[in-house]
Design a protein around this motif. Structure first.
Motif, mmCIF file in Angstrom:
data_model
loop_
_atom_site.group_PDB
_atom_site.id
_atom_site.type_symbol
_atom_site.label_atom_id
_atom_site.label_comp_id
_atom_site.label_asym_id
_atom_site.label_seq_id
_atom_site.Cartn_x
_atom_site.Cartn_y
_atom_site.Cartn_z
ATOM 1 N N TYR A 1 0.918 -1.175 -0.458
ATOM 2 C CA TYR A 1 0.172 0.138 -0.180
ATOM 3 C C TYR A 1 0.761 1.132 0.211
ATOM 4 O O TYR A 1 0.495 2.076 -0.688
ATOM 5 C CB TYR A 1 -1.055 0.145 0.869
ATOM 6 C CG TYR A 1 -2.160 1.232 1.257
ATOM 7 C CD1 TYR A 1 -2.807 0.816 0.468
ATOM 8 C CD2 TYR A 1 -2.157 1.454 2.360
ATOM 9 C CE1 TYR A 1 -4.097 2.236 0.628
ATOM 10 C CE2 TYR A 1 -3.037 3.099 2.286
ATOM 11 C CZ TYR A 1 -3.767 2.902 1.716
ATOM 12 O OH TYR A 1 -4.887 3.754 1.306
ATOM 13 N N GLY B 1 -2.664 4.548 -4.746
ATOM 14 C CA GLY B 1 -3.677 4.253 -4.537
ATOM 15 C C GLY B 1 -3.616 4.768 -3.206
ATOM 16 O O GLY B 1 -5.302 4.185 -2.253
ATOM 17 N N GLU C 1 -11.803 -4.070 3.389
ATOM 18 C CA GLU C 1 -12.981 -3.625 2.247
ATOM 19 C C GLU C 1 -13.527 -2.271 2.689
ATOM 20 O O GLU C 1 -14.063 -1.468 1.788
ATOM 21 C CB GLU C 1 -13.944 -4.645 1.920
ATOM 22 C CG GLU C 1 -13.815 -6.174 1.660
ATOM 23 C CD GLU C 1 -14.778 -6.632 1.637
ATOM 24 O OE1 GLU C 1 -15.582 -6.981 2.360
ATOM 25 O OE2 GLU C 1 -13.901 -7.917 1.610
ATOM 26 N N PRO D 1 -9.839 1.105 2.244
ATOM 27 C CA PRO D 1 -9.955 2.353 0.527
ATOM 28 C C PRO D 1 -10.523 3.950 0.646
ATOM 29 O O PRO D 1 -10.462 4.572 -0.268
ATOM 30 C CB PRO D 1 -11.306 1.694 -0.241
ATOM 31 C CG PRO D 1 -10.948 0.706 0.945
ATOM 32 C CD PRO D 1 -10.594 0.549 2.258
ATOM 33 N N TYR D 2 -10.285 4.548 1.990
ATOM 34 C CA TYR D 2 -11.352 6.193 2.058
ATOM 35 C C TYR D 2 -10.039 6.518 3.380
ATOM 36 O O TYR D 2 -10.467 7.142 4.073
ATOM 37 C CB TYR D 2 -12.894 6.111 2.595
ATOM 38 C CG TYR D 2 -13.133 4.858 1.755
ATOM 39 C CD1 TYR D 2 -13.722 5.601 0.213
ATOM 40 C CD2 TYR D 2 -13.965 3.324 1.962
ATOM 41 C CE1 TYR D 2 -14.188 4.075 -0.873
ATOM 42 C CE2 TYR D 2 -14.561 2.786 1.274
ATOM 43 C CZ TYR D 2 -14.526 3.303 0.183
ATOM 44 O OH TYR D 2 -15.306 2.629 -1.318
#
Ligand code: PLP
Length: 490
Positions: free
Chosen positions: A32, A39, A73, A77-78
């Motif tokens: 990451y 990303g 999930e 991602p945020y």
């Protein structure tokens, strides 16, 4: 008798699968970070994702794997997006891979660090000594690692109040003040200082906000007359707050002159150097901070312009005795002993508000060892050079305007168009800022300077590259232009 087989703990029953999960987490997290550019940016969080986070209190076990999958999930991602190379909003640092891994080391040992005889205490003392050396404070000053500069400012102003109020505030309380204590600093000071003054009972009214000049630095003549008038009217001036890098524009107050004035008037000199104090690490920038070494207290962050993982701030106080006196109230359950686990004295908790404290010194210690302080100085200088570069791009375009001199690493700019009023430009600039953010291009933030809406690019990001600023500026102008009414677009 309790059957030992029925007693529980929170350790895994199956260490092998926990180990496998741990390895997977380390791999996932390093990937990451390796791909932070593609990303790791901010994006709007969909309502469905928010809804997924609203769940009932888990009553029974879902298991570590399931918890981690939900994290992957619905959480990962945020992000706020500050690990991304084009994040320049407010003043927010980026963190590093070793900083993240150090958090695991800290969490594994899980040492509580109010004091005592164990390694994390000695690491923190070493880190504090390094901090003093980095910012030019004497080695016999005292200090404490805290969550951030807000708390560092609170501690600094508390000691200032106790030393300069002219009576025993800690014992008697401010309602017994023979004369009302006052503090002074520029209108550009950070909100955390106002909160600190409210919290320690001085009251916002008694924090005199002094105007700034065209460089956003405090006006000395206005400051002097405010002090004189307060003295004449029965107030008790206690201290001056200097900015080493204001949050709005990065302006540095004339620290040497403020130190002179504090000496003349017998006032406490506190400096908020949240990010700016670290400019000390660059030999080219160091002269800008002349006078900082004369402060009675200095507050700064390691999670901003030292790029360390949240949360890490620091307060340094020249007179360690007054620092200790302000926070050393203790209880019998904390009885000290000459040897054993409680042996080491004095405790770190006697220098601040927290009793339980995590071992944040370890990540700072690891990071400084990993890179060496010179490299931090080079990257800080690199950010300042990038700010100058962005400034040159702004100056080269008619449709852009610089809103403040670039004192350090903060660039304030706005889109202009001579056919439009300031009110119209305010709206266009604010909208175009949201456009660049929502399009996933870059994250500067907004402020208001001299009544005009302004885009702030505050560069405390070790991942930014020069062309990141080209990309941002081109898109920003494009978005702003698209919002100019057709009649004015010529
Ligand atoms: C960020 C900032 C603060 C507050 O620091 P935190 O670490 O967010 O608590 C104080 N002063 C200035 C100038 C800042 O930029």
């Amino acid at each position: 008798m309790i059957n030992q087989n029925e007693e529980e703990s929170l350790d895994p029953q199956d260490w092998k699968s926990m180990r496998a999960l741990g390895h997977r987490m380390v791999d996932d997290m390093l990937s990451y970070l390796e791909n932070a550019r593609t990303g790791g940016g901010w994006r709007p969080m969909p309502e469905a994702a928010k809804a997924r986070l609203r769940t009932a209190l888990p009553k029974t076990a879902e298991g570590a794997e399931r918890a981690y999958n939900d994290f992957l999930e619905t959480v990962l991602p945020y992000p706020l997006g500050n690990i991304h190379p084009r994040f320049w909003g407010w003043v927010i640092g980026t963190g590093t891979p070793l900083g993240a891994l150090s958090e695991m080391l800290i969490g594994t040992m899980n040492s509580n660090v109010p004091g005592g005889e164990h390694s994390a205490v000695y690491v923190e003392r070493q880190v504090l000594d390094w901090c003093k050396e980095m910012v030019g404070f004497p080695s016999n000053a005292s200090g404490l690692l805290v969550t951030g500069c807000s708390i560092a400012n609170l501690i600094g102003l508390t000691v200032a109040r106790n030393v300069k109020a002219g009576f025993d505030v800690a014992q008697e309380g401010l309602s017994n003040a023979p004369r009302k204590p006052t503090f002074y600093g520029s209108v550009e000071m950070h909100s955390s200082l106002k909160k600190a003054v409210e919290t320690i009972g001085i009251g916002r009214e008694s924090l005199r906000l002094i105007p700034v000049d065209s460089k956003f630095e405090i006006e000395l003549s206005a400051l002097k007359s405010a002090i004189a008038s307060d003295k004449a009217n029965g107030f008790r001036p206690c201290g001056i707050i200097g900015n080493a890098g204001t949050v709005n524009t990065g302006a540095i107050d004339p620290l040497d002159k403020l130190a002179d004035l504090c000496e003349e008037e017998n006032l406490w000199f506190h400096i908020d150097g949240a990010f700016g104090a670290l400019a000390m690490l660059s030999p080219q920038l160091r002269p800008l901070l002349k006078g900082m070494e004369r402060a009675d207290s200095l507050a700064f962050d390691l999670h901003k312009w030292m790029y360390m993982n949240y949360a890490a701030g620091c307060i340094l106080i020249r007179d360690g005795n007054s620092h200790h006196r302000s926070f050393s109230t203790s209880g019998t359950y904390l009885a000290r002993s000459p040897r054993g686990v409680a042996g080491d004295q004095p405790w770190l908790s006697e220098y601040g508000l927290d009793l339980s404290r995590n071992a944040k010194g370890i990540k700072i210690w690891m990071s400084l060892k990993e890179h060496g302080v010179d490299k931090y100085g080079r990257i800080i200088q690199q950010n300042v050079d990038q700010a100058q570069y962005l400034g040159s791009l702004v100056k080269a375009r008619n449709e852009l305007e610089l809103m403040a001199p670039i004192a350090l690493n903060v660039v304030c700019l706005r889109f202009v168009n001579s056919a439009l009023s300031d009110a119209e430009l305010n709206v266009i600039n604010a909208e175009a800022l949201s456009d660049v953010q929502e399009a996933g291009i870059a994250v500067p933030s907004g402020t208001v300077l001299n009544g005009k809406y302004t885009i702030r690019v505050a560069i405390t990001n070790h991942r930014s590259r020069r062309d990141d600023f080209d990309v941002f500026l081109a898109k920003f102008v494009e978005f702003a232009q698209a919002r100019v009414p057709v009649a004015s677009a010529a």
